[in-house]
Design an enzyme around this catalytic site. Structure first.
Site, mmCIF file in Angstrom:
data_model
loop_
_atom_site.group_PDB
_atom_site.id
_atom_site.type_symbol
_atom_site.label_atom_id
_atom_site.label_comp_id
_atom_site.label_asym_id
_atom_site.label_seq_id
_atom_site.Cartn_x
_atom_site.Cartn_y
_atom_site.Cartn_z
ATOM 1 N N HIS A 272 0.823 -1.222 0.000
ATOM 2 C CA HIS A 272 0.000 0.000 0.000
ATOM 3 C C HIS A 272 0.857 1.272 0.000
ATOM 4 C CE1 HIS A 272 -3.895 -2.081 0.904
ATOM 5 N NE2 HIS A 272 -3.088 -2.956 1.467
ATOM 6 N N ASN B 68 -10.329 -2.557 2.721
ATOM 7 C CA ASN B 68 -10.057 -2.550 1.280
ATOM 8 C C ASN B 68 -11.337 -2.262 0.510
ATOM 9 O OD1 ASN B 68 -7.320 -3.131 1.448
ATOM 10 N ND2 ASN B 68 -7.575 -5.326 1.121
ATOM 11 N N TYR C 234 1.215 -4.055 12.000
ATOM 12 C CA TYR C 234 1.264 -2.656 11.557
ATOM 13 C C TYR C 234 2.221 -1.823 12.405
ATOM 14 C CZ TYR C 234 -2.417 -3.665 8.231
ATOM 15 O OH TYR C 234 -3.117 -4.193 7.177
HETATM 16 C C1 HEM Z 1 -8.138 -8.130 5.447
HETATM 17 C C2 HEM Z 1 -6.848 -8.108 5.201
HETATM 18 C C3 HEM Z 1 -6.061 -6.848 5.043
HETATM 19 C C4 HEM Z 1 -6.466 -5.606 4.704
HETATM 20 C C5 HEM Z 1 -7.871 -5.139 4.393
HETATM 21 C C6 HEM Z 1 -5.310 -4.748 4.714
HETATM 22 C C7 HEM Z 1 -5.338 -3.394 4.431
HETATM 23 C C8 HEM Z 1 -4.257 -2.569 4.495
HETATM 24 C C9 HEM Z 1 -4.274 -1.181 4.154
HETATM 25 C C10 HEM Z 1 -5.485 -0.414 3.701
HETATM 26 C C11 HEM Z 1 -3.024 -0.707 4.323
HETATM 27 C C12 HEM Z 1 -2.553 0.708 4.046
HETATM 28 C C13 HEM Z 1 -2.726 1.562 5.251
HETATM 29 C C14 HEM Z 1 -2.435 2.991 4.905
HETATM 30 O O1 HEM Z 1 -3.202 3.591 4.135
HETATM 31 O O2 HEM Z 1 -1.435 3.521 5.395
HETATM 32 C C15 HEM Z 1 -2.213 -1.784 4.771
HETATM 33 C C16 HEM Z 1 -0.878 -1.683 5.060
HETATM 34 C C17 HEM Z 1 -0.168 -2.718 5.596
HETATM 35 N N1 HEM Z 1 -0.628 -3.989 5.844
HETATM 36 FE FE1 HEM Z 1 -2.420 -4.725 5.507
HETATM 37 N N2 HEM Z 1 -4.217 -5.482 5.053
HETATM 38 C C18 HEM Z 1 -4.650 -6.778 5.273
HETATM 39 C C19 HEM Z 1 -3.882 -7.819 5.680
HETATM 40 C C20 HEM Z 1 -2.641 -7.687 6.190
HETATM 41 C C21 HEM Z 1 -1.929 -8.715 6.862
HETATM 42 C C22 HEM Z 1 -2.450 -10.123 7.143
HETATM 43 C C23 HEM Z 1 -0.735 -8.198 7.220
HETATM 44 C C24 HEM Z 1 0.402 -8.849 7.960
HETATM 45 C C25 HEM Z 1 0.264 -9.822 8.811
HETATM 46 C C26 HEM Z 1 -0.692 -6.827 6.757
HETATM 47 C C27 HEM Z 1 0.370 -5.971 6.875
HETATM 48 C C28 HEM Z 1 0.399 -4.687 6.416
HETATM 49 C C29 HEM Z 1 1.571 -3.834 6.509
HETATM 50 C C30 HEM Z 1 2.912 -4.228 7.078
HETATM 51 C C31 HEM Z 1 1.199 -2.593 6.000
HETATM 52 C C32 HEM Z 1 2.051 -1.338 5.897
HETATM 53 C C33 HEM Z 1 1.687 -0.470 7.085
HETATM 54 C C34 HEM Z 1 2.491 0.807 7.183
HETATM 55 O O3 HEM Z 1 3.655 0.839 6.778
HETATM 56 O O4 HEM Z 1 1.916 1.766 7.723
HETATM 57 N N3 HEM Z 1 -1.872 -6.553 6.141
HETATM 58 N N4 HEM Z 1 -2.987 -2.926 4.863
#
Ligand code: HEM
Length: 715
Positions: free
Chosen positions: A94, A167, A381
């Site tokens: 993202h 999402n 996160y």
């Molecule tokens: C339903 C499943 C998931 C959704 C809807 C989702 C959604 C998102 C969204 C919208 C962001 C961007 C946030 C922003 O705008 O700054 C994000 C970032 C991220 N997500 Fe997910 N994600 C999902 C699953 C996961 C899973 C399972 C993991 C890890 C176990 C994960 C790890 C991350 C990481 C590491 C970031 C970067 C965060 C940052 O640097 O601020 N996500 N995710």
């Protein structure tokens, strides 16, 4: 001189407010003054970060004018050092995002459902910051690639920050967080050559998903129109996981969050999406920014599907499985309130880049479920943000700071801003009279209390058997789509798999994934790829033949007005000035956005001899940026009739299934270009007589019947 009140946004806004805007020069000067007034350093001397006034910012300190630069030049070193460290690591996923400020307002008091404060008072506006993103590409990648879109909302509530990090699709690729690094490594550019950027159309992605059947449902969404939204304002959002609401009496209910755009849900066509990625990589970012600047604020309704605890096991699937949705026909969405985005960030880096969302940021009245994907996210996160934002104090960055006071015994660390006073940084203490203290959980006092759920079982690494069916809902989604949408899914799979070099990966996807979703889908994709069409599926777990869910088809989610829809009005020398004025006045009434597009950026001369300023040349604002086009005739139509770019503009508008109006002589172009007239090709001499049909065309978004003719999708 004909006015184009939409040429710049402030002029448009004043026109909407009924102000006379005859003097463009004044408006432009006023805008400049406004810009300057916005800057926070007006009337300030240039200083170093230590506060020393700088006398010369043009020359470094040297031993003589032609001599070497001196190490002692602390002004030079400070400036360069800061510059050298201007980049921070981008998000792992993202990374490409655009955001806006706004507010959330509850429709009524929802105390029966939840004690969350921001859902109680219908008169209260809770500030929000919302960031939309793509998943795969880096920070500088194009907006319109085929991808799932992030939809994150930070609510700055009086009880602390609440982040709904969702999402634009209601389900996710995988069921357990332990698979997240795998799915992300697979979809990211391939490691040997870092190709392709912003795309899933490559071997490693399809290798992984064809070996991981739990991805089937999300991948089908990813191949659908949902993965190429027309703009960010027209996307639904979903919390995906099942969460809990808890009211003041401690009663819990399961909930699934939905954001419904009041602008309707519409998408690009694939050819447009690909071209836009080159012609305007910032297409979505620009649209969001410009809509807000023009006062055309996008709005979403927040709602929840509510499941009583005793109904937890009433479905054909497990509500803890994030690869499943609950059809709205089974559990309707209860509206809670409305979000309005009405302010652009002042500084992209400080706000959009530094914002740190986390699904673990919840407030009293909301709690998690045991969804194993959600449970992993709760850890991930903050962990990643420690690196991305350089230490444990990123909650102090203004965009992340809660609006309510916050005190605790956490201290120090990189980039600490708070100057903590007092001696006691521990609890209990008697030196500071035990402050800050815990707050009891009782509703009136507001201490956070986790929902008391009984948990007992063996410590195991195992997927619940209730998570085993990966295809019934993927099939339901496909079968819920209109014919045109289904054709796009076929085209999406065919395009992506066509980019996969290893034939066995193509075959495995067709035989072991698509054949289990829908044999017809599998057959069509197989034909397009030259693979033997399968005759049966391979799946051995019980399948459900679910009823189609009309709520999943975008055809049932179309806009109800044409506010902020974009219309290209093609003008050239001799253009009929009265017609242009009629179109502009109609657009203002409908709050649609009109851009005057000419053969070049130079003003054109109207049939009355006035000069008419255009917004852009045809190559500067190509047809792919618009929802419809109008060609305005006049004294001299030959210029456009013989202009290759003008003809291409028309052809492309037609090919992309958009409504178009050809006035006067221009009607002949249909025949000249062998374009079959249909309900979306409007011809005549009087725009006023065609405007309602144009509006109807815009409300339907595309002329789908034209699609097979325009050969936009493989058979
Ligand atoms: C339903 C499943 C998931 C959704 C809807 C989702 C959604 C998102 C969204 C919208 C962001 C961007 C946030 C922003 O705008 O700054 C994000 C970032 C991220 N997500 Fe997910 N994600 C999902 C699953 C996961 C899973 C399972 C993991 C890890 C176990 C994960 C790890 C991350 C990481 C590491 C970031 C970067 C965060 C940052 O640097 O601020 N996500 N995710």
């Amino acid at each position: 001189m004909i006015k184009n009140p939409q040429t710049d946004n402030d002029a448009f806004k004043s026109e909407l407010a009924g102000t006379d805007t005859t003097d463009r020069q004044n408006i432009s000067e006023k805008n400049q003054q406004l810009e300057h007034a916005k800057a926070d350093a007006t009337d300030q001397a240039l200083r170093t970060n230590q506060g020393v006034k700088i006398a010369d910012d043009q020359n470094s300190l040297k031993a003589d004018v032609r001599g070497p630069t001196l190490l002692e030049d602390f002004i030079l070193r400070e400036k360069i050092t800061h510059f050298d460290h201007e980049r921070i690591p981008e998000r792992v996923v993202h990374a490409r995002g655009s955001a806006a400020h706004g507010y959330f307002q509850s429709y009524k008091n929802h105390a029966e459902l939840t004690k969350a404060g921001f859902l109680q008072d219908p008169n209260k506006q809770t500030p929000v910051f919302t960031r939309f993103s793509t998943v795969q590409g880096p920070r500088g990648s194009a907006d319109t690639v085929r991808d799932t879109r992030g939809f994150s909302v930070k609510f700055y509530t009086d009880e602390g920050n609440y982040d709904l990090v969702g999402n634009n699709m209601p389900i996710f690729f995988i069921q357990d967080a332990i698979k997240f690094p795998d799915v992300v490594h697979a979809v990211k550019p391939e490691p040997h050559n870092e190709i392709p950027t912003g795309q899933s159309a490559h071997d490693t992605f399809w290798d992984f998903v064809s070996l991981t059947p739990e991805t089937a449902h999300h991948v089908t969404w990813q191949m659908s129109d949902r993965a190429i939204p027309r703009n960010l304002r027209s996307m639904q959002g979903f919390g995906i996981h099942t969460f809990r609401f808890i009211n003041a009496e401690g009663k819990g209910r399961f909930v699934k969050f939905h954001w419904k755009p009041l602008q309707g849900v519409v998408s690009l066509v694939w050819d447009e999406a690909q071209k836009l990625a080159g012609k305007d990589p910032d297409f979505h970012r620009r649209d969001l920014w410009e809509s807000i600047e023009a006062g055309l604020y996008p709005e979403w309704e927040l709602g929840v599907q509510i499941i009583a605890e005793e109904d937890e096991h009433q479905f054909d699937f497990d509500i803890l499985d994030p690869t499943k949705l609950i059809p709205e026909e089974l559990v309707p969405v209860t509206p809670l309130g409305k979000m309005v985005l009405n302010r652009n960030p002042e500084n992209f880096f400080a706000e959009t880049e530094q914002v740190a969302f986390c699904p673990a940021h919840i407030v009293p009245g909301i709690d998690f479920s045991n969804d194993p994907l959600l449970q992993g996210r709760l850890f991930s996160y903050t962990d990643t943000q420690l690196t991305r934002l350089g230490g444990p104090n990123f909650h102090e960055i203004p965009i992340n700071r809660p609006v309510c006071p916050f005190h605790n015994h956490q201290r120090d660390g990189l980039h600490r801003e708070t100057i903590n006073k007092g001696r006691a940084s521990y609890n209990p203490n008697s030196i500071d009279n035990n402050w800050p203290r815990e707050t009891p959980p009782a509703a009136a006092q507001g201490g956070f209390e986790s929902y008391q759920e009984r948990v007992d079982g063996h410590k195991i690494r195992q997927r619940s058997p209730s998570f085993a069916d990966h295809f019934s809902q993927a099939r339901m989604f496909y079968q819920s789509l209109s014919q045109a949408e289904q054709a796009h899914v076929v085209a999406g799979y065919s395009f992506e798999l066509g980019k996969v070099e290893r034939v066995w990966i193509r075959e495995r996807t067709v035989n072991e994934i698509l054949a289990n979703i829908d044999l017809e889908l599998a057959g069509k994709v197989a034909m397009n790829l030259g693979v033997e069409p399968p005759t049966k599926g391979t799946v051995d777990v019980p399948q459900f033949n679910l009823q189609p869910s009309p709520a999943l088809s975008q055809m049932n989610l179309l806009p109800t007005d044409i506010k902020a829809r974009k219309i290209a009005v093609l003008v050239s020398n001799g253009v009929n000035a009265d017609t242009v004025e009629t179109i502009l006045n109609w657009a203002i009434e409908e709050m649609a956005v009109v851009k005057l597009v000419g053969p070049s950026p130079a003003p054109v001369k109207t049939n009355k001899g006035d000069m008419l300023k255009v917004d852009a040349a045809m190559d500067g604002m190509p047809s792919i940026m618009f929802d419809a086009m109008v060609m305005v005739d006049g004294d001299d139509v030959s210029a456009m009739q013989q202009n290759g770019e003008g003809l291409h503009y028309l052809l492309e508008t037609y090919k992309h299934l958009k409504p178009l109006v050809l006035l006067g002589e221009y009607a002949k172009l249909l025949q000249q270009l062998h374009l079959k007239p249909d309900e979306g090709t409007l011809t005549g001499n009087d725009f006023a007589k065609l405007q309602d049909q144009l509006k109807q065309g815009l409300l339907k978004h595309r002329v789908w019947a034209r699609e097979p003719l325009a050969k936009m999708v493989p058979a």
